[in-house]
Write an enzyme that holds these catalytic residues in place. Structure first.
Site, PDB file in Angstrom:
ATOM      1  CB  THR A  19      33.995  37.557  21.288  1.00 51.42           C
ATOM      2  OG1 THR A  19      33.017  37.409  22.322  1.00 51.42           O
ATOM      3  CG2 THR A  19      33.331  37.411  19.936  1.00 51.42           C
ATOM      4  N   GLY A  20      36.642  37.474  23.075  1.00 46.49           N
ATOM      5  CA  GLY A  20      37.251  37.619  24.390  1.00 46.49           C
ATOM      6  C   GLY A  20      37.970  36.370  24.840  1.00 46.49           C
ATOM      7  CB  ALA A  21      39.145  33.519  22.972  1.00 48.14           C
ATOM      8  N   GLY A  24      40.281  34.233  30.873  1.00 46.21           N
ATOM      9  CA  GLY A  24      39.022  34.010  31.555  1.00 46.21           C
ATOM     10  C   GLY A  24      38.145  32.949  30.917  1.00 46.21           C
ATOM     11  CE1 TYR A 171      28.936  43.444  33.158  1.00 51.80           C
ATOM     12  CE2 TYR A 171      27.590  42.866  35.055  1.00 51.80           C
ATOM     13  CZ  TYR A 171      28.454  42.504  34.048  1.00 51.80           C
ATOM     14  OH  TYR A 171      28.821  41.179  33.918  1.00 51.80           O
TER      15      TYR A 171
END
Length: 312
Positions: A19-21, A24, A171
């Site tokens: 995920t989030g690939a 970063g 967070y």
């Protein structure tokens, strides 16, 4: 001896979802896995960025749209993945937000809790039938050094809090939730006799886009100084997650982070964690709350099979 990407075993015949690939740490993780032969699914909120990232990753990289801030999108992404593959060997829960511009997710959750934890909780549960009986399968959840700043896990009252999008506390609690989820997931997998394991990792300090734009004003000079002195590039910061995903010597339930300088940078080794992250009763309460909020229910401990039920 320092562990490096050269130590990543051959991944041919394996399928990974990260995920989030699109950038970063996620992009670096996907690149290494693909370079070692894995089929990699890049789960990205922005499909165009995901397609560009897939071109950089190369190999058998493909894209699926995933917005962790929308439970409907999470369910749609899981359905698409189940339609493409009949097994997953690796699920890397890497995506996250830090101080986003929006106050709530599409489901009305405080965004750190909703994206960083609840979205991944739901996605993992919905994809678990593809993982649980696969020998060597792993779920890796990326936490943060910031988890140590949280005295407690998110509670029901935090789920829809207003103003948490600029809160260091919110967070930190979300990253504590990531670590608690990884450990509770492993315990439940082990109790059910599943072949898959769950591991956590944190990247230390990394120069990624999460630090830009939205940080509270008081934090900006502090974070800028820390990044200049202590942060490492995404390729280095991805090493703990990569080792957690691919090193068979890393045990289920483990937690990896950088080796040096207060775990801010360096090679991937076992990491320290807070007392709160080891609170078993708090982990169970968080698990039950997460099931209630997402509608994705995991089977109870000791059940004959550990699987996610359909969402309510």
């Amino acid at each position: 001896m320092v562990w490096s990407t050269a130590d990543v075993p051959d991944q041919r015949g394996r399928t990974a979802l990260v995920t989030g690939a699109s950038g970063g740490l996620g992009l670096e993780t996907a690149r290494v896995l693909a370079r070692r032969g894995a089929r990699v699914i890049l789960a990205c909120r922005d499909v165009e960025r995901g397609i560009a990232a897939a071109a950089r990753v190369g190999g058998m990289a493909e894209v699926v749209r995933l917005d962790l801030g929308s439970l409907a999108s999470v369910r749609q992404a899981a359905e698409r993945v189940r339609g493409r593959v009949d097994r997953l060997d690796l699920l890397v829960n890497n995506a996250g937000v830090m101080f986003p511009a929006y106050r709530h997710t599409r489901d009305g959750f405080e965004p750190h809790f909703g994206v960083n934890h609840l979205g991944h909780f739901a996605l993992t549960g919905l994809l678990l039938p593809l993982l649980r009986d696969v020998p060597g399968a792993r779920v890796v959840t990326v936490s943060s050094l910031a988890h140590r700043l949280a005295a407690r896990a998110p509670r029901a009252g935090d789920a829809h809090a207003d103003g948490g999008h600029r809160s260091v506390a919110a967070y930190s609690r979300s990253k504590l939730a990531n670590l608690m989820f990884a450990r509770e997931l492993h315990r439940r997998l082990a109790d059910s006799g599943a072949a898959a394991v769950s591991v956590a990792a944190h990247p230390g300090l990394s120069r990624t886009g999460l630090w830009h734009a939205g940080a509270p004003v008081w934090l900006r000079p502090v974070s800028a100084g820390a990044l200049r002195r202590l942060a490492q590039d995404p390729a280095e910061a991805a090493l703990p997650a990569l080792r957690a995903a691919t090193d068979p010597l890393v045990p289920g339930g483990g937690h990896l982070g950088p080796a040096g300088l207060s775990e801010c940078r360096g090679g991937a080794v076992p990491a320290r964690s807070s007392r709160a992250s080891r609170d078993e009763l708090a982990r169970i309460r968080l698990w039950e709350l997460s099931q209630d909020l997402t509608g994705v229910r995991y089977a109870r401990r000791g059940a004959e099979r550990f699987a996610a039920g359909t969402a309510r």
